[in-house]
Design an enzyme around this catalytic site. Sequence first.
Site, short mmCIF file in Angstrom:
data_model
loop_
_atom_site.label_atom_id
_atom_site.label_comp_id
_atom_site.label_asym_id
_atom_site.label_seq_id
_atom_site.Cartn_x
_atom_site.Cartn_y
_atom_site.Cartn_z
N GLY A 6 0.76 -1.24 0.00
CA GLY A 6 0.00 0.00 0.00
C GLY A 6 0.79 1.28 0.00
N TYR A 45 -9.61 6.09 -11.93
CA TYR A 45 -9.52 6.77 -10.62
C TYR A 45 -9.25 8.27 -10.75
CZ TYR A 45 -7.55 2.00 -9.76
OH TYR A 45 -7.27 0.66 -9.73
N CYS A 66 -12.82 5.42 -28.43
CA CYS A 66 -14.10 6.11 -28.58
C CYS A 66 -14.85 6.17 -27.25
CB CYS A 66 -14.93 5.41 -29.65
SG CYS A 66 -14.00 5.32 -31.18
N GLU A 67 -14.33 6.96 -26.33
CA GLU A 67 -14.92 7.18 -25.02
C GLU A 67 -14.46 8.56 -24.56
OE1 GLU A 67 -16.71 5.09 -22.96
OE2 GLU A 67 -16.53 3.27 -24.17
N ARG A 118 -5.50 4.17 -15.50
CA ARG A 118 -5.68 4.80 -14.20
C ARG A 118 -6.40 6.15 -14.25
NH1 ARG A 118 -1.90 6.30 -11.58
NH2 ARG A 118 -2.76 5.87 -9.53
N GLU A 163 3.75 -6.97 1.61
CA GLU A 163 3.25 -7.23 0.24
C GLU A 163 3.26 -5.95 -0.60
OE1 GLU A 163 -0.75 -8.26 1.22
OE2 GLU A 163 -0.22 -10.11 2.26
N PRO A 164 4.42 -5.33 -0.79
CA PRO A 164 4.42 -4.09 -1.58
C PRO A 164 4.23 -4.35 -3.07
CG PRO A 164 6.66 -4.65 -0.94
CD PRO A 164 5.77 -5.71 -0.35
N GLY A 165 3.47 -3.52 -3.73
CA GLY A 165 3.28 -3.64 -5.18
C GLY A 165 3.74 -2.35 -5.85
N ARG A 166 2.86 -1.35 -5.83
CA ARG A 166 3.12 -0.08 -6.51
C ARG A 166 4.49 0.52 -6.17
NH1 ARG A 166 -1.12 3.33 -7.88
NH2 ARG A 166 -2.37 2.14 -6.39
C1 PLP Z 1 -3.00 -4.90 -4.18
C2 PLP Z 1 -2.56 -5.54 -2.94
C3 PLP Z 1 -1.27 -5.28 -2.42
C4 PLP Z 1 -0.33 -4.29 -3.04
O1 PLP Z 1 -0.79 -2.98 -2.93
P1 PLP Z 1 0.13 -1.77 -3.42
O2 PLP Z 1 -0.68 -0.57 -3.10
O3 PLP Z 1 0.36 -1.94 -4.86
O4 PLP Z 1 1.41 -1.84 -2.62
C5 PLP Z 1 -0.88 -5.98 -1.30
N1 PLP Z 1 -1.70 -6.87 -0.69
C6 PLP Z 1 -2.93 -7.13 -1.15
C7 PLP Z 1 -3.78 -8.11 -0.45
C8 PLP Z 1 -3.41 -6.47 -2.27
O5 PLP Z 1 -4.64 -6.72 -2.71
#
Ligand code: PLP
Length: 427
Positions: free
Chosen positions: A247, A327, A354-355, A323, A284-287
């Site tokens: 997150g 959002y 076409c939106e 995005r 669990e980092p993503g972004r």
């Molecule tokens: C999407 C998600 C993440 C990653 O979130 P980011 O904002 O991209 O870091 C981690 N854990 C779970 C369960 C998610 O659904």
Amino acid sequence: MTDHKLPGHPHFAYRGNDLFAEDLMVSELASLHGTPLFVYSKAAMLSALAAYQRGFAGRDVQICYAMKANSSLGVLQVFAGAGCGFDIVSGGELERVLAAGGQANKIIFSGVGKTRAEMRQALAAGIGCFNVESEAELDVLSGVAAAMNLRAPVSIRVNPNVDPKTHPYISTGLKGNKFGVAHEDALRIYQHAAALPGLQVAGIDCHIGSQITETTPYLDAMDRVLDLVASIESAGIELEHIDFGGGLGINYNGDTPPEADVLWRQLLAKLDARGYGSKKLMIEPGRSLVGNAGICLTEVLYLKPGEQKNFCIIDAAMNDLPRPAMYQAFHAIVPAVAGGPAPATTYDVVGPVCESGDWIGRDRPLAVNAGDVLAVLSAGAYCMSMASNYNTRGRAAEVLVDGSQAHLIRRREDAQDQMRHEQLVAE
Ligand SMILES: *Cc1c(COP(=O)(O)O)cnc(C)c1O
């Protein structure tokens, strides 16, 4: 001639008028591979990961890259090579991790709607943990595992009910969200899990939202989760690990999220103060690992001046960069070669789909001509992984830059690729 770094993008910088990705000129990448083109910096991914690793030095921690942010094989390979685990949300993602060389026992499986087939697939692969999101899912998982003579390792996602102060669509830890189980039900649900024959309670997890730019929601969530750990463990159920989710936000438009190591130094101080400093941790980092490691190159097709608005029509669209449409998100847009016609004109930057929702940037001052290449910044996360074929547009190509080497990690999709699974009705 000095390097002029782009804010938040340490490995993308202008040298003179030319924008570079590491040691490669992006305008050359665009002419070699065509546009729209995603360009990723391997060094940027590894330095984002290194910030977490610094923060966790000396701790028992497993970093699980939340691959839904960017699930391209070449990107997964970078993180697998760096020893990361993965947070997956589908059986398809599981297959991708394994194809990219990731280790099954470092995979955690999140998501509110796992199917029985996905559970079987993940159990057969030997994943590390299921992050379960409801009591009904616990029962089903126990049944599936017991039928395979296995015990599924589980963590229960608890909803700490804190406000991450982010966009409502990416806020996940409030009572009204579909994710996780309510704080007040957690102890009872853990007791239920501990009694099921096909489960092995392993840990506890939470994930409060995405693009979080403040420290307080994390500290509050940690307090709430540790309260639960205390009550679950005093009921005789041992938790081997605590998973604090992902997150952490990135700088899209002057956002100032804490650095990962600074955030974690504060969180670890709280963990130590509350006596849980020696527990195994997962995150669990993503972004924050990939968002600012990628840009999307796009060509200006037409300039269309108007009475109320000037439009800059580019060859990337909402199917490539969803995005803004989803959002109202902001992506900075800069020229691949600076020094266009002065003065700059204010444009709405829009795609060919076409939106009316197909816009990439609004009211942007740009000095551009048709034929110029623009770079849409902060495009490493939740862009290609959310891309679609709407308007029968092939998905873009992707290049991974490593120093002065460019590796094509996805070729551009053509119409044949898109029609491959379809057939005409026999006459
Ligand atoms: C999407 C998600 C993440 C990653 O979130 P980011 O904002 O991209 O870091 C981690 N854990 C779970 C369960 C998610 O659904």
